[in-house]
Scaffold this active site. Structure first.
Site, PDB file in Angstrom:
ATOM      1  N   SER A 122       0.944  -1.199   0.114  1.00 25.78           N
ATOM      2  CA  SER A 122       0.488   0.499  -0.336  1.00 25.78           C
ATOM      3  C   SER A 122       0.741   0.913   0.044  1.00 25.78           C
ATOM      4  O   SER A 122       1.886   1.164   0.694  1.00 25.78           O
ATOM      5  CB  SER A 122      -1.376  -0.199   1.420  1.00 25.78           C
ATOM      6  OG  SER A 122      -2.122  -1.214   1.085  1.00 25.78           O
TER       7      SER A 122
HETATM    8  N1  SAH Z   1      -0.364  -4.871   3.854  1.00 26.35           N
HETATM    9  C1  SAH Z   1       0.882  -5.452   3.117  1.00 26.35           C
HETATM   10  C2  SAH Z   1      -0.120  -5.517   1.517  1.00 26.35           C
HETATM   11  C3  SAH Z   1      -1.369  -5.722   1.198  1.00 26.35           C
HETATM   12  S1  SAH Z   1      -1.759  -6.615  -0.071  1.00 26.35           S
HETATM   13  C4  SAH Z   1       1.900  -5.248   2.757  1.00 26.35           C
HETATM   14  O1  SAH Z   1       1.821  -3.906   3.831  1.00 26.35           O
HETATM   15  O2  SAH Z   1       2.718  -5.179   1.896  1.00 26.35           O
HETATM   16  C5  SAH Z   1      -3.590  -7.744   0.367  1.00 26.35           C
HETATM   17  C6  SAH Z   1      -2.463  -8.464   0.920  1.00 26.35           C
HETATM   18  O3  SAH Z   1      -4.073  -9.408   0.403  1.00 26.35           O
HETATM   19  C7  SAH Z   1      -2.510  -9.576  -0.687  1.00 26.35           C
HETATM   20  O4  SAH Z   1      -1.393 -10.242  -0.266  1.00 26.35           O
HETATM   21  C8  SAH Z   1      -3.506 -10.493  -0.995  1.00 26.35           C
HETATM   22  O5  SAH Z   1      -2.250 -12.002  -1.640  1.00 26.35           O
HETATM   23  C9  SAH Z   1      -3.790 -10.794   0.233  1.00 26.35           C
HETATM   24  N2  SAH Z   1      -5.517 -11.393   0.666  1.00 26.35           N
HETATM   25  C10 SAH Z   1      -6.550 -11.578  -0.173  1.00 26.35           C
HETATM   26  N3  SAH Z   1      -7.233 -12.345   0.761  1.00 26.35           N
HETATM   27  C11 SAH Z   1      -6.441 -12.923   1.305  1.00 26.35           C
HETATM   28  C12 SAH Z   1      -6.860 -13.272   2.642  1.00 26.35           C
HETATM   29  N4  SAH Z   1      -8.311 -14.332   2.526  1.00 26.35           N
HETATM   30  N5  SAH Z   1      -6.621 -14.105   3.520  1.00 26.35           N
HETATM   31  C13 SAH Z   1      -4.842 -13.642   3.412  1.00 26.35           C
HETATM   32  N6  SAH Z   1      -4.627 -12.776   3.211  1.00 26.35           N
HETATM   33  C14 SAH Z   1      -5.566 -12.603   1.528  1.00 26.35           C
END
Ligand code: SAH
Length: 241
Positions: free
Chosen positions: A90
């Site tokens: 993000s």
């Molecule tokens: N917080 C992260 C960025 C998140 S991007 C950072 O600091 O880099 C969102 C992430 O959520 C992605 O990697 C995606 O694979 C994950 N995601 C999506 N659905 C999810 C779920 N049901 N459970 C766990 N992770 C999930």
């Protein structure tokens, strides 16, 4: 004599090159530190983030170590960035905003859904005692776990799996941070919030603009408020569910 003239000329060039190198010398580590300071001043403080622990953590965590090598030089830019597998880290301001809004403090136990690169988890880990973070893409979970370990974040536990049901065995949590856009607020996550706890979650249709929501539990009652429009990658579900 031509030979003498060449030697003088070569020496003059070497002198100019040496002077240039001395004047422009700075290590990449110093450059990144400067870029981080600039990021905090221009993108984060200027936009109203005041929580001291959040600002300190944003100044400290080396964001360039959480992005693919090709993006390192742009790691402190004002936007999200690809981290592979169609996912993104993000925008720095959003990470700071989501951190400030849950008012993290020493002693807290926090759950994050969507580890991605592990950057948000590292920011939280600078402030609180323990961070559990769940990632559905196993390759990202493994890479983030390795990265966080290497950087010394012993207080972060990365769990590979679907975060929809939270982490019952470690509940309740002082705060929950969801970093993928969900069409609704997963009920298990609300249940796993401590009384007085806060959850921040982007809610809305995937691929459209969503609303960042704050969910608070007080005296067993749940209240929600809309914070701002955001755009996150979708909250996905594991196929076996
Ligand atoms: N917080 C992260 C960025 C998140 S991007 C950072 O600091 O880099 C969102 C992430 O959520 C992605 O990697 C995606 O694979 C994950 N995601 C999506 N659905 C999810 C779920 N049901 N459970 C766990 N992770 C999930």
């Amino acid at each position: 004599m031509p030979i003498q003239y060449n030697t003088i000329q070569v020496m003059r060039y070497l002198y100019i090159l040496f002077a240039f190198l001395i004047l422009s010398w700075s290590t990449p580590a110093q450059d990144y530190k400067k870029a981080r300071e600039k990021m905090v001043t221009e993108q984060i403080s200027k936009r109203g983030i005041k929580h001291a622990h959040t600002l300190d953590a944003m100044r400290k965590v080396e964001r360039h170590l959480f992005v693919p090598p090709a993006y390192m030089r742009m790691a402190y830019d004002d936007g999200p960035m690809p981290i592979g597998y169609g996912q993104t880290i993000s925008q720095p301001y959003i990470v700071a905003y989501m951190t400030e809004i849950i008012k993290p403090k020493s002693g807290d136990k926090i759950l994050e859904i969507g580890t991605g690169s592990g950057y948000q988890a590292a920011i939280l880990a600078e402030i609180v005692d323990k961070v559990y973070t769940i990632e559905i893409v196993s390759e990202l979970a493994n890479a983030a776990s390795e990265r966080l370990q290497k950087l010394g974040y012993d207080n972060v536990e990365v769990i590979s799996g679907d975060g929809y049901y939270g982490l019952e065995e470690e509940a309740p949590f002082d705060a929950i941070v969801v970093t993928a856009a969900s069409e609704h607020i997963p009920p298990s996550l609300t249940q796993q919030l401590k009384d007085g706890g806060k959850m921040v979650i982007p809610v809305g249709s995937p691929f459209l603009v969503q609303t960042l929501m704050l969910v608070e539990k007080k005296g067993g009652k749940i209240s929600t408020s809309s914070l701002m429009p955001v755009r996150f990658v979708p909250f996905t579900r594991s196929r076996k569910e």
